[in-house]
Design a protein around this motif. Structure first.
Motif, mmCIF file in Angstrom:
data_model
loop_
_atom_site.group_PDB
_atom_site.id
_atom_site.type_symbol
_atom_site.label_atom_id
_atom_site.label_comp_id
_atom_site.label_asym_id
_atom_site.label_seq_id
_atom_site.Cartn_x
_atom_site.Cartn_y
_atom_site.Cartn_z
ATOM 1 N N ALA A 100 20.719 -4.174 -43.401
ATOM 2 C CA ALA A 100 19.676 -3.553 -44.231
ATOM 3 C C ALA A 100 18.633 -4.600 -44.604
ATOM 4 O O ALA A 100 18.967 -5.755 -44.866
ATOM 5 C CB ALA A 100 20.286 -2.969 -45.497
ATOM 6 N N PRO A 101 17.357 -4.220 -44.623
ATOM 7 C CA PRO A 101 16.309 -5.170 -45.016
ATOM 8 C C PRO A 101 16.542 -5.661 -46.447
ATOM 9 O O PRO A 101 16.914 -4.884 -47.326
ATOM 10 C CB PRO A 101 15.017 -4.351 -44.935
ATOM 11 N N HIS A 102 16.351 -6.947 -46.672
ATOM 12 C CA HIS A 102 16.638 -7.499 -47.990
ATOM 13 C C HIS A 102 15.717 -6.922 -49.067
ATOM 14 O O HIS A 102 16.105 -6.803 -50.216
ATOM 15 C CB HIS A 102 16.599 -9.032 -47.972
ATOM 16 N N ASP A 103 14.501 -6.531 -48.711
ATOM 17 C CA ASP A 103 13.597 -5.907 -49.688
ATOM 18 C C ASP A 103 14.164 -4.576 -50.177
ATOM 19 O O ASP A 103 14.086 -4.260 -51.365
ATOM 20 C CB ASP A 103 12.213 -5.668 -49.075
ATOM 21 N N LEU A 104 14.738 -3.811 -49.253
ATOM 22 C CA LEU A 104 15.344 -2.533 -49.621
ATOM 23 C C LEU A 104 16.548 -2.750 -50.525
ATOM 24 O O LEU A 104 16.709 -2.073 -51.547
ATOM 25 C CB LEU A 104 15.765 -1.759 -48.363
ATOM 26 N N ALA A 105 17.396 -3.710 -50.173
ATOM 27 C CA ALA A 105 18.577 -4.003 -50.987
ATOM 28 C C ALA A 105 18.169 -4.436 -52.398
ATOM 29 O O ALA A 105 18.738 -3.972 -53.394
ATOM 30 C CB ALA A 105 19.418 -5.078 -50.322
ATOM 31 N N ALA A 106 17.157 -5.286 -52.499
ATOM 32 C CA ALA A 106 16.687 -5.743 -53.810
ATOM 33 C C ALA A 106 16.110 -4.596 -54.622
ATOM 34 O O ALA A 106 16.358 -4.492 -55.831
ATOM 35 C CB ALA A 106 15.647 -6.845 -53.628
ATOM 36 N N ALA A 107 15.364 -3.691 -53.975
ATOM 37 C CA ALA A 107 14.778 -2.544 -54.682
ATOM 38 C C ALA A 107 15.859 -1.620 -55.212
ATOM 39 O O ALA A 107 15.772 -1.114 -56.336
ATOM 40 C CB ALA A 107 13.840 -1.793 -53.748
#
Length: 113
Positions: A100-107
């Motif tokens: 999973a993209p790290h930006d998505l995980a952080a969001a």
């Protein structure tokens, strides 16, 4: 007979290390524990215990860390690849696949915080 603690020198306040605070908090807020009894045992006010707990939960003294456990998710919904699974205090569980993209995980983590 009453017991008194005499603090001498320039510093009049007692200081607790982060490890000592954690030990006291774990004892005070363990299932079935009585906060007042633990406070008396460690000679700390109950108000200070609740202040320490609030600081630990909100991360006012820096990042708040919790114990992490490595688990096997093979055959789960995220596939057999490595994944992150976070369980929040309210029981919400989030599983994030390793790809999973790290930006998505952080969001997602920010939204559920």
């Amino acid at each position: 007979m009453a017991q008194a603690i005499l603090l001498t020198g320039h510093e009049r306040r007692r200081r607790w290390s982060p490890d000592q605070r954690l030990e006291i908090l774990e004892a005070a807020f363990a299932p079935g524990a009585n906060v007042s009894e633990v406070a008396r045992r460690f000679d700390v006010s109950t108000g200070l215990l609740y202040t320490w707990r609030r600081q630990a939960l909100t991360g006012k003294d820096g990042p708040a860390f919790v114990p992490a456990t490595v688990m096997d998710f093979s055959g789960s919904a995220v596939g057999g690849s490595a994944a992150v699974c976070v369980e929040f205090a309210d029981g919400t569980k989030v599983k994030i696949a390793s790809f999973a993209p790290h930006d998505l995980a952080a969001a997602v983590m920010r939204a559920l915080k």
